[in-house]
Design an enzyme around this catalytic site. Structure first.
Site, PDB file in Angstrom:
ATOM      1  N   ASN A 280      50.161   0.990  47.648  1.00  0.00           N
ATOM      2  CA  ASN A 280      48.734   1.645  47.447  1.00  0.00           C
ATOM      3  C   ASN A 280      47.948   0.822  48.194  1.00  0.00           C
ATOM      4  O   ASN A 280      48.222  -0.188  48.736  1.00  0.00           O
ATOM      5  CB  ASN A 280      48.675   1.455  45.831  1.00  0.00           C
ATOM      6  CG  ASN A 280      49.327   2.151  44.989  1.00  0.00           C
ATOM      7  OD1 ASN A 280      50.345   1.811  44.592  1.00  0.00           O
ATOM      8  ND2 ASN A 280      48.965   3.346  44.632  1.00  0.00           N
TER       9      ASN A 280
ATOM     10  N   CYS B 269      56.877   4.854  46.214  1.00  0.00           N
ATOM     11  CA  CYS B 269      57.641   5.522  45.295  1.00  0.00           C
ATOM     12  C   CYS B 269      58.957   5.525  45.920  1.00  0.00           C
ATOM     13  O   CYS B 269      59.221   6.421  46.900  1.00  0.00           O
ATOM     14  CB  CYS B 269      57.045   7.018  45.148  1.00  0.00           C
ATOM     15  SG  CYS B 269      58.011   7.919  43.788  1.00  0.00           S
TER      16      CYS B 269
ATOM     17  N   ARG C  22      53.904  -2.135  38.344  1.00  0.00           N
ATOM     18  CA  ARG C  22      54.594  -1.112  38.150  1.00  0.00           C
ATOM     19  C   ARG C  22      54.976  -0.393  39.467  1.00  0.00           C
ATOM     20  O   ARG C  22      56.212  -0.347  39.927  1.00  0.00           O
ATOM     21  CB  ARG C  22      54.019   0.006  37.095  1.00  0.00           C
ATOM     22  CG  ARG C  22      54.863   0.935  36.746  1.00  0.00           C
ATOM     23  CD  ARG C  22      55.002   2.137  37.546  1.00  0.00           C
ATOM     24  NE  ARG C  22      54.051   2.806  38.052  1.00  0.00           N
ATOM     25  CZ  ARG C  22      53.625   3.580  39.035  1.00  0.00           C
ATOM     26  NH1 ARG C  22      54.589   4.048  39.544  1.00  0.00           N
ATOM     27  NH2 ARG C  22      52.430   4.322  39.132  1.00  0.00           N
ATOM     28  N   ASP C  23      54.040   0.332  40.149  1.00  0.00           N
ATOM     29  CA  ASP C  23      54.342   0.827  41.287  1.00  0.00           C
ATOM     30  C   ASP C  23      54.692   0.001  42.520  1.00  0.00           C
ATOM     31  O   ASP C  23      55.443   0.404  43.471  1.00  0.00           O
ATOM     32  CB  ASP C  23      52.695   1.443  42.001  1.00  0.00           C
ATOM     33  CG  ASP C  23      53.025   2.882  42.868  1.00  0.00           C
ATOM     34  OD1 ASP C  23      53.968   3.019  43.066  1.00  0.00           O
ATOM     35  OD2 ASP C  23      52.000   3.487  42.628  1.00  0.00           O
TER      36      ASP C  23
ATOM     37  N   HIS D 194      47.788   5.967  48.267  1.00  0.00           N
ATOM     38  CA  HIS D 194      48.933   5.002  48.961  1.00  0.00           C
ATOM     39  C   HIS D 194      48.520   4.980  50.507  1.00  0.00           C
ATOM     40  O   HIS D 194      47.802   5.775  51.040  1.00  0.00           O
ATOM     41  CB  HIS D 194      50.251   5.621  48.912  1.00  0.00           C
ATOM     42  CG  HIS D 194      51.022   5.484  47.674  1.00  0.00           C
ATOM     43  ND1 HIS D 194      51.914   4.178  47.387  1.00  0.00           N
ATOM     44  CD2 HIS D 194      50.646   5.839  46.567  1.00  0.00           C
ATOM     45  CE1 HIS D 194      52.152   4.311  46.292  1.00  0.00           C
ATOM     46  NE2 HIS D 194      51.727   5.225  45.574  1.00  0.00           N
TER      47      HIS D 194
ATOM     48  N   HIS E 172      44.343   7.587  43.351  1.00  0.00           N
ATOM     49  CA  HIS E 172      45.490   6.710  43.614  1.00  0.00           C
ATOM     50  C   HIS E 172      46.080   6.889  44.721  1.00  0.00           C
ATOM     51  O   HIS E 172      46.828   7.840  45.097  1.00  0.00           O
ATOM     52  CB  HIS E 172      46.597   7.154  42.327  1.00  0.00           C
ATOM     53  CG  HIS E 172      48.007   6.505  42.702  1.00  0.00           C
ATOM     54  ND1 HIS E 172      48.253   5.538  41.611  1.00  0.00           N
ATOM     55  CD2 HIS E 172      49.102   6.702  43.187  1.00  0.00           C
ATOM     56  CE1 HIS E 172      49.402   5.064  41.903  1.00  0.00           C
ATOM     57  NE2 HIS E 172      50.011   5.477  42.868  1.00  0.00           N
TER      58      HIS E 172
HETATM   59  P1  HMG Z   1      67.692  12.599  33.278  1.00  0.00           P
HETATM   60  O1  HMG Z   1      68.853  11.989  34.180  1.00  0.00           O
HETATM   61  O2  HMG Z   1      67.226  13.767  33.589  1.00  0.00           O
HETATM   62  O3  HMG Z   1      67.593  12.234  31.731  1.00  0.00           O
HETATM   63  O4  HMG Z   1      66.312  11.700  33.695  1.00  0.00           O
HETATM   64  P2  HMG Z   1      68.607  12.006  30.758  1.00  0.00           P
HETATM   65  O5  HMG Z   1      67.737  12.534  29.456  1.00  0.00           O
HETATM   66  O6  HMG Z   1      69.820  12.872  30.867  1.00  0.00           O
HETATM   67  O7  HMG Z   1      68.983  10.768  30.767  1.00  0.00           O
HETATM   68  C1  HMG Z   1      70.072   9.835  31.606  1.00  0.00           C
HETATM   69  C2  HMG Z   1      70.180   8.661  31.256  1.00  0.00           C
HETATM   70  O8  HMG Z   1      69.020   7.819  31.140  1.00  0.00           O
HETATM   71  C3  HMG Z   1      70.861   8.657  29.613  1.00  0.00           C
HETATM   72  O9  HMG Z   1      71.577   7.651  29.809  1.00  0.00           O
HETATM   73  C4  HMG Z   1      69.421   8.481  28.929  1.00  0.00           C
HETATM   74  O10 HMG Z   1      69.602   7.604  27.529  1.00  0.00           O
HETATM   75  C5  HMG Z   1      68.530   7.218  29.610  1.00  0.00           C
HETATM   76  P3  HMG Z   1      73.194   7.607  29.460  1.00  0.00           P
HETATM   77  O11 HMG Z   1      73.320   8.446  28.218  1.00  0.00           O
HETATM   78  O12 HMG Z   1      73.500   8.248  30.521  1.00  0.00           O
HETATM   79  O13 HMG Z   1      73.790   6.393  29.314  1.00  0.00           O
HETATM   80  N1  HMG Z   1      67.230   7.619  29.491  1.00  0.00           N
HETATM   81  C6  HMG Z   1      66.260   6.287  29.128  1.00  0.00           C
HETATM   82  N2  HMG Z   1      66.668   5.252  29.080  1.00  0.00           N
HETATM   83  C7  HMG Z   1      65.600   4.482  28.734  1.00  0.00           C
HETATM   84  N3  HMG Z   1      64.157   4.845  28.633  1.00  0.00           N
HETATM   85  C8  HMG Z   1      64.016   6.086  28.851  1.00  0.00           C
HETATM   86  C9  HMG Z   1      64.949   7.017  29.277  1.00  0.00           C
HETATM   87  N4  HMG Z   1      65.055   8.293  29.537  1.00  0.00           N
HETATM   88  C10 HMG Z   1      66.415   8.677  29.602  1.00  0.00           C
HETATM   89  N5  HMG Z   1      62.864   6.548  28.728  1.00  0.00           N
HETATM   90  C11 HMG Z   1      64.303  10.656  33.658  1.00  0.00           C
HETATM   91  C12 HMG Z   1      65.078  11.931  33.542  1.00  0.00           C
HETATM   92  C13 HMG Z   1      62.676  11.279  33.309  1.00  0.00           C
HETATM   93  C14 HMG Z   1      64.455   9.924  32.333  1.00  0.00           C
HETATM   94  C15 HMG Z   1      64.309   9.930  35.065  1.00  0.00           C
HETATM   95  O14 HMG Z   1      64.338  11.067  35.818  1.00  0.00           O
HETATM   96  C16 HMG Z   1      63.441   9.039  35.204  1.00  0.00           C
HETATM   97  O15 HMG Z   1      63.458   8.154  34.575  1.00  0.00           O
HETATM   98  N6  HMG Z   1      62.689   8.987  36.358  1.00  0.00           N
HETATM   99  C17 HMG Z   1      61.695   8.212  36.832  1.00  0.00           C
HETATM  100  C18 HMG Z   1      61.541   7.921  38.232  1.00  0.00           C
HETATM  101  C19 HMG Z   1      60.532   7.064  38.411  1.00  0.00           C
HETATM  102  O16 HMG Z   1      60.151   6.268  37.582  1.00  0.00           O
HETATM  103  N7  HMG Z   1      59.759   7.313  39.607  1.00  0.00           N
HETATM  104  C20 HMG Z   1      58.669   6.371  39.838  1.00  0.00           C
HETATM  105  C21 HMG Z   1      57.490   6.520  39.176  1.00  0.00           C
HETATM  106  S1  HMG Z   1      56.496   7.960  39.774  1.00  0.00           S
HETATM  107  C22 HMG Z   1      55.511   7.417  40.990  1.00  0.00           C
HETATM  108  O17 HMG Z   1      55.566   6.339  41.373  1.00  0.00           O
HETATM  109  C23 HMG Z   1      54.027   7.935  41.598  1.00  0.00           C
HETATM  110  C24 HMG Z   1      52.958   7.523  40.873  1.00  0.00           C
HETATM  111  O18 HMG Z   1      52.736   6.248  41.485  1.00  0.00           O
HETATM  112  C25 HMG Z   1      51.632   8.309  41.508  1.00  0.00           C
HETATM  113  C26 HMG Z   1      51.694   8.402  42.978  1.00  0.00           C
HETATM  114  O19 HMG Z   1      51.901   7.576  43.754  1.00  0.00           O
HETATM  115  O20 HMG Z   1      51.520   9.691  43.180  1.00  0.00           O
HETATM  116  C27 HMG Z   1      52.890   7.433  39.382  1.00  0.00           C
HETATM  117 MG    MG Z   2      52.068   5.459  43.356  1.00  0.00          MG
END
Ligand code: HMG
Ligand code: MG
Length: 310
Positions: A257, A248, A16-17, A217, A215
């Site tokens: 990480n 990220c 995933r990450d 990095h 967690h």
């Molecule tokens: P948004 O654009 O505000 O939301 O995104 P929305 O509700 O307007 O949805 C936009 C479009 O996405 C729509 O499609 C939805 O249907 C679709 P359209 O109508 O335009 O065709 N949609 C989805 N489709 C499938 N599955 C879903 C989903 N949700 C909406 N679940 C949202 C808000 C939260 C969805 C977006 O911002 C997002 O997906 N963000 C994720 C970002 C991400 O994954 N970042 C990396 C992970 S975090 C990380 O790495 C840190 C971590 O490792 C810890 C650390 O290191 O500190 C965990």
């Molecule tokens: Mg991370």
């Protein structure tokens, strides 16, 4: 003297990450090959994918297929032991997808700093916590385990230093909402050991150690030093990514990480057991490298475990 426990739990995040940050999308078969290699190496907690919007993270658009396949992983690959496969879920839509794919564990995530949270999930921290009413509660009601991430605890790529009290307050809310564990993220790998001591001590004063994970990095090469500081204070759960794969996409410059091989090498060398076979883990790291087609940064990955005997 360093306090070392008999064992710790490693939570693998590379599928995933790691893969969320690759420029080219890795084919489904290669993702499954990586997860199978990690499972065969003895990892018992693996974050397999992410049910976020494919518009935001196109690399993990095949989450439904990955999740269905890993939930059918034959027990023989895992040596007959249970493996907890997990996946990120940002909203109710993600939870429905996770349920349909048969996931029994999910992870919710938000940041301790407003700007990173806004860039990562397009919501304020308060809005994100409110939206968790539609994920954590229903997931628990459906019998799922829920892990929580708090990102940017050691610093934000947009705001700089972050008050650790903000992370503590969020972690406490997530636990009250039903998360079994909070993984504190050094998203941009900015942390140093005395800072880690301060953050972890403050957390441990309020939260039981089994409900906390680190967690880290490794952007600046301090992940293992921070982990050692956390281990000494009583943390027993660490996230890692094979080969050091990852980052990220919404945190500019964030590297992967801590490499799982480096973490396991250090722990085993101190007599701390992990249940992981380091030779097979190194093989999994080689598989990861061939899958992404570029050299991975992990130190043990590069040195190999046998080099000591060469
Ligand atoms: P948004 O654009 O505000 O939301 O995104 P929305 O509700 O307007 O949805 C936009 C479009 O996405 C729509 O499609 C939805 O249907 C679709 P359209 O109508 O335009 O065709 N949609 C989805 N489709 C499938 N599955 C879903 C989903 N949700 C909406 N679940 C949202 C808000 C939260 C969805 C977006 O911002 C997002 O997906 N963000 C994720 C970002 C991400 O994954 N970042 C990396 C992970 S975090 C990380 O790495 C840190 C971590 O490792 C810890 C650390 O290191 O500190 C965990
Ligand atoms: Mg991370």
């Amino acid at each position: 003297m360093l306090q070392v426990p008999p064992e710790v739990s490693v939570y693998e995040v590379s599928p995933r990450d790691g893969l969320q940050n690759e420029k080219a999308t890795v084919p489904l078969g290669d993702k499954l090959r990586l997860i199978e290699a990690l499972t065969a190496a003895g990892l018992r907690r693996i974050e397999a994918t992410s049910f976020v919007s494919p518009k935001w993270i196109p690399q993990l658009a095949d989450a439904d297929d990955v999740a269905r396949a890993v939930n059918l992983t034959p027990a023989r690959i895992a040596g007959g032991r249970d493996v907890a496969y997990s996946a990120l879920v940002p909203n109710a839509r993600g939870l429905e997808r996770a349920k349909a794919a048969g996931m029994t564990e999910i992870a919710v995530f938000l940041s301790a700093s407003e700007t990173h949270n806004q860039k990562n999930v397009n919501k304020s921290i308060a809005e994100t916590l409110a939206a968790f009413e539609h994920t954590i509660g229903p997931a628990r009601a459906a019998g799922m385990r829920v892990r929580g991430y708090v990102s940017t605890v050691w610093g934000c790529p947009y705001e700089g230093p972050v008050d650790p009290k903000k992370a503590l307050a969020i972690a406490q809310k997530l636990l009250a909402m039903g998360c079994y564990q909070i993984s504190l993220g050094d998203t941009i790998g900015a942390g140093t050991p005395l800072q880690t001591q301060k953050i972890v001590s403050m957390m441990l004063a309020e939260i039981p150690r089994e409900a906390l994970a680190l967690h880290m990095h490794d952007t600046r090469g301090t992940a293992l030093a921070n982990i050692l500081a956390g281990l000494d204070l009583g943390i027993r759960d660490f996230d890692a990514s094979v080969g050091g794969l990852g980052g990220c996409p919404y945190a500019p410059g964030a590297a992967g990480n801590v490499a799982t091989e480096d973490l396991v090498y250090m722990l085993h060398g101190m007599g701390v057991s992990t249940g992981i076979d380091l030779d097979r883990l190194v093989e999994a790291g080689r598989a990861a490298e061939s899958i992404v087609g570029r050299p991975l940064p992990g130190k043990v990955h590069q040195a190999g475990v046998r080099s000591l005997r060469a």
